[in-house]
Design a protein around this motif. Structure first.
Motif, PDB file in Angstrom:
ATOM      1  N   ASP A   1       0.849  -1.193   0.000  1.00 50.92           N
ATOM      2  CA  ASP A   1       0.000   0.000   0.000  1.00 50.92           C
ATOM      3  C   ASP A   1       0.881   1.239   0.000  1.00 50.92           C
ATOM      4  OD1 ASP A   1      -2.296  -1.580   0.166  1.00 50.92           O
ATOM      5  OD2 ASP A   1      -2.262  -1.563   2.371  1.00 50.92           O
ATOM      6  N   VAL A   2       0.323   2.329  -0.511  1.00 50.63           N
ATOM      7  CA  VAL A   2       1.023   3.607  -0.510  1.00 50.63           C
ATOM      8  C   VAL A   2       0.104   4.666   0.098  1.00 50.63           C
ATOM      9  CG1 VAL A   2       2.197   5.377  -1.864  1.00 50.63           C
ATOM     10  CG2 VAL A   2       2.292   2.989  -2.603  1.00 50.63           C
ATOM     11  N   ILE A   3       0.572   5.317   1.153  1.00 46.01           N
ATOM     12  CA  ILE A   3      -0.104   6.494   1.693  1.00 46.01           C
ATOM     13  C   ILE A   3       0.544   7.711   1.033  1.00 46.01           C
ATOM     14  CG2 ILE A   3      -0.705   7.805   3.750  1.00 46.01           C
ATOM     15  CD1 ILE A   3      -1.947   5.053   3.693  1.00 46.01           C
ATOM     16  N   SER A   4      -0.231   8.499   0.312  1.00 44.81           N
ATOM     17  CA  SER A   4       0.370   9.583  -0.463  1.00 44.81           C
ATOM     18  C   SER A   4      -0.446  10.867  -0.370  1.00 44.81           C
ATOM     19  CB  SER A   4       0.526   9.177  -1.936  1.00 44.81           C
ATOM     20  OG  SER A   4      -0.742   8.935  -2.522  1.00 44.81           O
ATOM     21  N   ILE A   5       0.220  11.957  -0.680  1.00 46.52           N
ATOM     22  CA  ILE A   5      -0.405  13.276  -0.766  1.00 46.52           C
ATOM     23  C   ILE A   5      -0.223  13.786  -2.185  1.00 46.52           C
ATOM     24  CG2 ILE A   5      -0.350  15.666   0.039  1.00 46.52           C
ATOM     25  CD1 ILE A   5       0.621  14.632   2.732  1.00 46.52           C
ATOM     26  N   PRO A   6      -1.303  13.884  -2.955  1.00 48.13           N
ATOM     27  CA  PRO A   6      -1.185  14.425  -4.315  1.00 48.13           C
ATOM     28  C   PRO A   6      -1.229  15.947  -4.312  1.00 48.13           C
ATOM     29  CG  PRO A   6      -3.437  13.718  -3.911  1.00 48.13           C
ATOM     30  CD  PRO A   6      -2.658  13.394  -2.658  1.00 48.13           C
ATOM     31  N   LEU A   7      -0.505  16.548  -5.230  1.00 49.25           N
ATOM     32  CA  LEU A   7      -0.554  17.988  -5.478  1.00 49.25           C
ATOM     33  C   LEU A   7      -0.772  18.162  -6.980  1.00 49.25           C
ATOM     34  CD1 LEU A   7       2.461  19.143  -3.268  1.00 49.25           C
ATOM     35  CD2 LEU A   7       0.032  19.369  -2.725  1.00 49.25           C
ATOM     36  N   VAL A   8      -1.999  18.512  -7.341  1.00 50.99           N
ATOM     37  CA  VAL A   8      -2.403  18.459  -8.746  1.00 50.99           C
ATOM     38  C   VAL A   8      -3.002  19.780  -9.198  1.00 50.99           C
ATOM     39  CG1 VAL A   8      -3.953  17.316 -10.399  1.00 50.99           C
ATOM     40  CG2 VAL A   8      -2.822  15.969  -8.606  1.00 50.99           C
ATOM     41  N   SER A   9      -2.588  20.238 -10.357  1.00 50.49           N
ATOM     42  CA  SER A   9      -3.282  21.332 -11.043  1.00 50.49           C
ATOM     43  C   SER A   9      -4.386  20.714 -11.889  1.00 50.49           C
ATOM     44  CB  SER A   9      -2.315  22.111 -11.937  1.00 50.49           C
ATOM     45  OG  SER A   9      -1.379  22.827 -11.159  1.00 50.49           O
ATOM     46  N   GLN A  10      -5.611  21.120 -11.622  1.00 44.88           N
ATOM     47  CA  GLN A  10      -6.744  20.558 -12.356  1.00 44.88           C
ATOM     48  C   GLN A  10      -7.375  21.650 -13.217  1.00 44.88           C
ATOM     49  OE1 GLN A  10     -10.709  19.037 -10.639  1.00 44.88           O
ATOM     50  NE2 GLN A  10      -9.585  17.155 -11.093  1.00 44.88           N
ATOM     51  N   PHE A  11      -7.070  21.604 -14.503  1.00 45.76           N
ATOM     52  CA  PHE A  11      -7.664  22.540 -15.449  1.00 45.76           C
ATOM     53  C   PHE A  11      -9.052  22.028 -15.828  1.00 45.76           C
ATOM     54  CE2 PHE A  11      -3.077  22.562 -15.889  1.00 45.76           C
ATOM     55  CZ  PHE A  11      -2.797  23.916 -15.744  1.00 45.76           C
ATOM     56  N   HIS A  12      -9.981  22.953 -15.973  1.00 50.16           N
ATOM     57  CA  HIS A  12     -11.352  22.532 -16.264  1.00 50.16           C
ATOM     58  C   HIS A  12     -11.987  23.466 -17.290  1.00 50.16           C
ATOM     59  CE1 HIS A  12     -13.232  25.761 -13.728  1.00 50.16           C
ATOM     60  NE2 HIS A  12     -12.059  25.682 -13.140  1.00 50.16           N
ATOM     61  N   ILE A  13     -12.789  22.884 -18.138  1.00 53.72           N
ATOM     62  CA  ILE A  13     -13.594  23.630 -19.105  1.00 53.72           C
ATOM     63  C   ILE A  13     -15.049  23.316 -18.799  1.00 53.72           C
ATOM     64  CG2 ILE A  13     -14.131  23.989 -21.541  1.00 53.72           C
ATOM     65  CD1 ILE A  13     -11.284  23.055 -22.186  1.00 53.72           C
ATOM     66  N   ASP A  14     -15.788  24.322 -18.355  1.00 54.23           N
ATOM     67  CA  ASP A  14     -17.177  24.122 -17.937  1.00 54.23           C
ATOM     68  C   ASP A  14     -18.133  24.313 -19.099  1.00 54.23           C
ATOM     69  OD1 ASP A  14     -15.781  24.041 -15.606  1.00 54.23           O
ATOM     70  OD2 ASP A  14     -17.002  25.497 -14.534  1.00 54.23           O
ATOM     71  N   PHE A  15     -19.117  23.434 -19.178  1.00 50.80           N
ATOM     72  CA  PHE A  15     -20.179  23.563 -20.171  1.00 50.80           C
ATOM     73  C   PHE A  15     -21.413  22.842 -19.643  1.00 50.80           C
ATOM     74  CE2 PHE A  15     -17.749  19.772 -21.014  1.00 50.80           C
ATOM     75  CZ  PHE A  15     -18.672  18.803 -21.375  1.00 50.80           C
ATOM     76  N   TRP A  16     -22.553  23.421 -19.923  1.00 53.42           N
ATOM     77  CA  TRP A  16     -23.828  22.896 -19.431  1.00 53.42           C
ATOM     78  C   TRP A  16     -23.684  22.623 -17.935  1.00 53.42           C
ATOM     79  CZ3 TRP A  16     -25.988  17.520 -19.038  1.00 53.42           C
ATOM     80  CH2 TRP A  16     -27.383  17.550 -18.885  1.00 53.42           C
ATOM     81  N   LYS A  17     -23.952  21.412 -17.472  1.00 47.88           N
ATOM     82  CA  LYS A  17     -23.769  21.051 -16.065  1.00 47.88           C
ATOM     83  C   LYS A  17     -22.605  20.083 -15.915  1.00 47.88           C
ATOM     84  CE  LYS A  17     -28.574  21.756 -14.655  1.00 47.88           C
ATOM     85  NZ  LYS A  17     -29.746  21.154 -13.973  1.00 47.88           N
ATOM     86  N   MET A  18     -21.587  20.305 -16.724  1.00 49.25           N
ATOM     87  CA  MET A  18     -20.438  19.399 -16.741  1.00 49.25           C
ATOM     88  C   MET A  18     -19.126  20.194 -16.760  1.00 49.25           C
ATOM     89  SD  MET A  18     -21.733  16.567 -19.530  1.00 49.25           S
ATOM     90  CE  MET A  18     -20.212  15.619 -19.353  1.00 49.25           C
ATOM     91  N   ARG A  19     -18.046  19.470 -16.517  1.00 49.77           N
ATOM     92  CA  ARG A  19     -16.700  20.001 -16.680  1.00 49.77           C
ATOM     93  C   ARG A  19     -15.843  18.954 -17.401  1.00 49.77           C
ATOM     94  NH1 ARG A  19     -16.303  23.932 -12.188  1.00 49.77           N
ATOM     95  NH2 ARG A  19     -17.418  23.164 -10.362  1.00 49.77           N
ATOM     96  N   LEU A  20     -14.999  19.420 -18.285  1.00 48.98           N
ATOM     97  CA  LEU A  20     -13.926  18.591 -18.831  1.00 48.98           C
ATOM     98  C   LEU A  20     -12.694  18.839 -17.962  1.00 48.98           C
ATOM     99  CD1 LEU A  20     -12.598  16.777 -21.001  1.00 48.98           C
ATOM    100  CD2 LEU A  20     -12.112  18.879 -22.280  1.00 48.98           C
ATOM    101  N   LEU A  21     -12.085  17.766 -17.443  1.00 48.11           N
ATOM    102  CA  LEU A  21     -10.986  17.885 -16.482  1.00 48.11           C
ATOM    103  C   LEU A  21      -9.677  17.405 -17.100  1.00 48.11           C
ATOM    104  CD1 LEU A  21     -12.848  16.285 -13.432  1.00 48.11           C
ATOM    105  CD2 LEU A  21     -12.687  18.717 -14.006  1.00 48.11           C
ATOM    106  N   ILE A  22      -8.614  18.170 -16.836  1.00 50.33           N
ATOM    107  CA  ILE A  22      -7.267  17.785 -17.258  1.00 50.33           C
ATOM    108  C   ILE A  22      -6.349  17.948 -16.050  1.00 50.33           C
ATOM    109  CG2 ILE A  22      -5.344  18.234 -18.825  1.00 50.33           C
ATOM    110  CD1 ILE A  22      -7.390  19.452 -20.764  1.00 50.33           C
ATOM    111  N   ASN A  23      -5.674  16.861 -15.661  1.00 49.88           N
ATOM    112  CA  ASN A  23      -4.867  16.855 -14.447  1.00 49.88           C
ATOM    113  C   ASN A  23      -3.376  16.752 -14.765  1.00 49.88           C
ATOM    114  OD1 ASN A  23      -7.313  16.744 -12.976  1.00 49.88           O
ATOM    115  ND2 ASN A  23      -7.320  14.504 -13.076  1.00 49.88           N
TER     116      ASN A  23
END
Length: 217
Positions: free
Chosen positions: A108-130
């Motif tokens: 097992d791995v206990i980890s802390i992620p640090l992520v830039s999450q770019f998002h493009i919002d449309f309607w009631k959704m988002r496109l996510l890029i990590n």
């Protein structure tokens, strides 16, 4: 003369009021355009993990479903106009491993992620890029013969994360469906573990398909 002077004063005051009005409108527009979103969520995932080796050895990946995270995500705009940016962190516990010959090694791995999450919002959704990285610590190693970590194993883990997915907004809730690839830059063990002359380099990796349920704060 006094009438002309009065007209000039009125024109100056009117000009100042006009400038003040435009400035107030500009500030109000920018304030209303600013978007700040704070989300906390729980993630569960399906992990396909394995290792890359140098020199190349025949290994196989394994799959696990005991992968969980508590996450905080912050979405923010840039200069009140560009609403594309986000930051994500939290704490994760992921199960990983590999198969080499008849031996199956899991940990097992206990980890802390640090992520830039770019998002493009449309309607009631988002496109996510990590895109980002992680740091962690390996625990609970088990081999087929029952042995765990030894003095040659490296416990600290770090590497990069890349992936993406879609979000579905049902405020105050939000659901994220994502796939993220984690590649470790920390060897599983000392390259001289099995030979002092022939080094073996091991790089763990994971492909995690996940579902996250968020709550907007």
């Amino acid at each position: 003369m006094s009438k002309a002077f009065s007209m000039i004063r009125i024109s100056i005051v009117a000009g100042r009021l006009l400038v003040l009005s435009y400035f107030s409108l500009f500030v109000f527009t920018n304030m209303s355009a600013q978007k700040r979103e704070h989300l906390i969520g729980f993630r569960a995932g399906y992990n396909i993990s394995g290792i890359d080796t140098r020199p190349t050895l025949e290994t196989k990946g394994i799959s696990t479903n005991k992968n969980f995270s508590l996450l905080y995500t912050y979405y923010h705009d840039l200069w009140g106009t560009i609403n594309l940016f986000g930051f994500q962190s939290g704490i994760s516990k992921n199960s990983a491993g590999y198969k080499m010959g008849d031996d199956i090694i899991t940990y097992d791995v206990i980890s802390i992620p640090l992520v830039s999450q770019f998002h493009i919002d449309f309607w009631k959704m988002r496109l996510l890029i990590n895109a980002g990285g992680f740091g962690g610590y390996r625990i609970n190693k088990v081999s087929s013969d029952g042995t765990g970590f030894d003095e040659f194993d490296y416990r600290y883990d770090y590497g990069f994360i890349a992936g993406g997915g879609f979000a579905f907004k049902f405020k105050p809730l939000e659901i994220h469906l994502e796939s993220n690839y984690n590649y470790s830059l920390s060897y599983l063990y000392n390259p001289k573990k099995y030979s002092s002359t022939e080094y073996l380099f091991t790089y763990p990796h994971s492909l995690i398909f996940s579902l996250t349920l968020y709550l907007h704060l």
